[in-house]
Design an enzyme around this catalytic site. Structure first.
Site, PDB file in Angstrom:
ATOM      1  N   SER A  64      -2.598  -0.656   7.806  1.00 55.43           N
ATOM      2  CA  SER A  64      -2.499  -0.193   6.423  1.00 55.43           C
ATOM      3  C   SER A  64      -3.711   0.582   5.916  1.00 55.43           C
ATOM      4  O   SER A  64      -3.672   1.121   4.813  1.00 55.43           O
ATOM      5  CB  SER A  64      -2.220  -1.370   5.479  1.00 55.43           C
ATOM      6  OG  SER A  64      -0.860  -1.736   5.563  1.00 55.43           O
ATOM      7  N   LYS A 209      -9.757  -0.424   1.559  1.00 53.85           N
ATOM      8  CA  LYS A 209      -8.376  -0.726   1.952  1.00 53.85           C
ATOM      9  C   LYS A 209      -8.381  -1.618   3.180  1.00 53.85           C
ATOM     10  O   LYS A 209      -9.096  -1.365   4.144  1.00 53.85           O
ATOM     11  CB  LYS A 209      -7.626   0.573   2.259  1.00 53.85           C
ATOM     12  CG  LYS A 209      -6.152   0.363   2.559  1.00 53.85           C
ATOM     13  CD  LYS A 209      -5.401  -0.003   1.286  1.00 53.85           C
ATOM     14  CE  LYS A 209      -4.031  -0.599   1.622  1.00 53.85           C
ATOM     15  NZ  LYS A 209      -4.112  -1.990   2.128  1.00 53.85           N
ATOM     16  N   THR A 210      -7.574  -2.654   3.118  1.00 55.09           N
ATOM     17  CA  THR A 210      -7.398  -3.550   4.255  1.00 55.09           C
ATOM     18  C   THR A 210      -6.308  -3.035   5.182  1.00 55.09           C
ATOM     19  O   THR A 210      -5.504  -2.167   4.824  1.00 55.09           O
ATOM     20  CB  THR A 210      -7.011  -4.959   3.788  1.00 55.09           C
ATOM     21  OG1 THR A 210      -5.805  -4.867   3.013  1.00 55.09           O
ATOM     22  CG2 THR A 210      -8.113  -5.593   2.968  1.00 55.09           C
ATOM     23  N   GLY A 211      -6.268  -3.606   6.367  1.00 57.73           N
ATOM     24  CA  GLY A 211      -5.187  -3.353   7.311  1.00 57.73           C
ATOM     25  C   GLY A 211      -4.980  -4.585   8.159  1.00 57.73           C
ATOM     26  O   GLY A 211      -5.949  -5.228   8.573  1.00 57.73           O
TER      27      GLY A 211
END
Length: 274
Positions: A64, A209-211
Site C-alpha cells: 500500500s 504511508k504504511t504497507g
C-alpha cells in the site's frame, strides 16, 4: 557406506521437465526468505544519509505504499480532483473486506488504505497509461505485468506481485516528490502531500504511508510491513523508509506495527545523526 535414496531427486527432475514441457512458468527458487529489516533516513534536500541500518538495497513488493505514486497519477490524470473528490460508493463486485465496504474519497483512501479505490483509479487509467506513469517515475523495477497467467497487472501488480522497490528507491522517490521533480503537475505534487496521513512524535511532524502484505506462495508466508514518508522539525526536513519482514506468524497487520515502532524511535534516530 550409507546408501543415498535417489528417488526424491529423480522425482524432482521429472516434475521440472514435465513443467517445462507443458509450458508452465518456472522461477528460480532461492533460499527461504528470512527476517529482514531496514531503517533509512535521508536529508530531504541534499540526500545525505542521516541514518541507515539493515538491508536497504533489496527490492520487495511496495504493497500500500504504492498509494503515494498512485495519488500523483490520479491527480495528474484528472481522475482525482481534491482531498474529497471523487467520493466513490462501494459496490459488491469489489469484494472488499467489511471495513472497506463504504463510500471512500482520496483522504479516506490514504488513511484507511482501501484497495478497491486504488483499483478503480488504475482501471480508469488503462494498462498503457498506468504502465507509462510507473515507467516515467522510474519506480523500483517498473514491472506492472502482474502475476504470470493471471492478467492482474492493472489491479494487483503492486501487491505481492511483479512490482518491487527497495527502501533506498522509496526514499529517493520521496525526495523527488517533495522537490516537485516528478513528471506530473504542480497540483498533483501538492494534493498528494495534502492527503497523506499526518502524525506527530517528539516535536516532529510526520507524513507517511504504511504497507502490509504477505510474501511468496508458501502456506505460512512471511509478513511484510512498510512505513515510508517525510518529516520536519524546525528547519530539519527528512525522508525515510522503514521495512520489516517477519517470518513469525501474526494476525496483526505489519504496516501499522512498523509505523508505531518507527514513530517511537524517530526522535532518537535523528538525534544520533547530529
Amino acid at each position: 557406506m550409507r546408501q543415498i535414496d535417489r528417488r526424491p531427486f529423480v522425482f524432482a527432475v521429472v516434475i521440472y521437465l514435465l513443467a517445462w514441457f507443458l509450458g508452465f512458468p518456472i522461477r528460480a527458487q532461492s533460499a527461504p526468505l528470512g527476517e529482514v529489516e531496514c531503517t533509512l533516513i535521508l536529508d530531504a534536500a541534499s540526500g545525505e544519509t542521516l541514518y541507515r541500518d539493515g538491508v536497504c538495497d533489496q527490492r520487495f513488493s511496495p504493497a500500500s505504499t504504492f498509494k503515494v505514486p498512485l495519488a500523483l497519477i490520479g491527480y495528474d490524470s484528472g481522475i482525482l480532483s481534491d482531498e474529497h473528490t471523487p467520493a466513490w460508493d462501494y459496490k459488491p463486485e469489489f469484494k472488499a473486506v467489511k471495513r472497506d465496504q463504504k463510500t471512500v474519497d482520496p483522504t479516506i483512501w490514504e488513511k484507511d488504505s482501501v484497495l478497491w479505490f486504488s483499483q478503480e483509479i488504475t482501471r480508469r487509467l488503462g494498462n498503457e497509461r498506468f504502465a507509462g506513469y510507473v515507467s516515467k517515475f522510474d519506480y523500483g523495477n517498473t514491472d506492472v505485468a502482474g502475476t504470470a497467467g493471471k492478467n492482474d497487472g492493472l489491479t494487483r501488480s503492486w501487491v505481492n506481485s511483479s512490482l518491487e522497490i527497495s527502501p533506498v528507491e522509496q526514499a529517493n522517490f520521496l525526495r523527488r516528490l517533495l522537490a516537485g521533480e516528478l513528471p506530473v503537475s504542480d497540483k498533483a505534487h501538492a494534493m498528494t502531500k495534502a492527503i497523506l496521513p499526518t502524525f506527530r512524535t517528539g516535536g516532529w511532524t510526520v507524513q507517511g504511508k504504511t504497507g502490509t502484505t504477505r510474501l511468496g506462495d508458501i502456506a505460512d508466508k512471511p509478513s511484510l510491513g512498510w512505513f515510508v514518508g517525510w518529516a520536519n522539525k524546525d528547519t530539519r526536513n527528512i525522508v525515510f523508509a522503514r521495512l520489516v519482514i517477519d517470518t513469525k506468524h501474526s494476525d496483526t497487520p505489519k504496516g501499522p506495527q512498523t509505523r508505531t515502532m518507527f514513530l517511537k524511535e524517530l526522535p532518537n534516530l535523528v538525534d544520533k545523526s547530529k
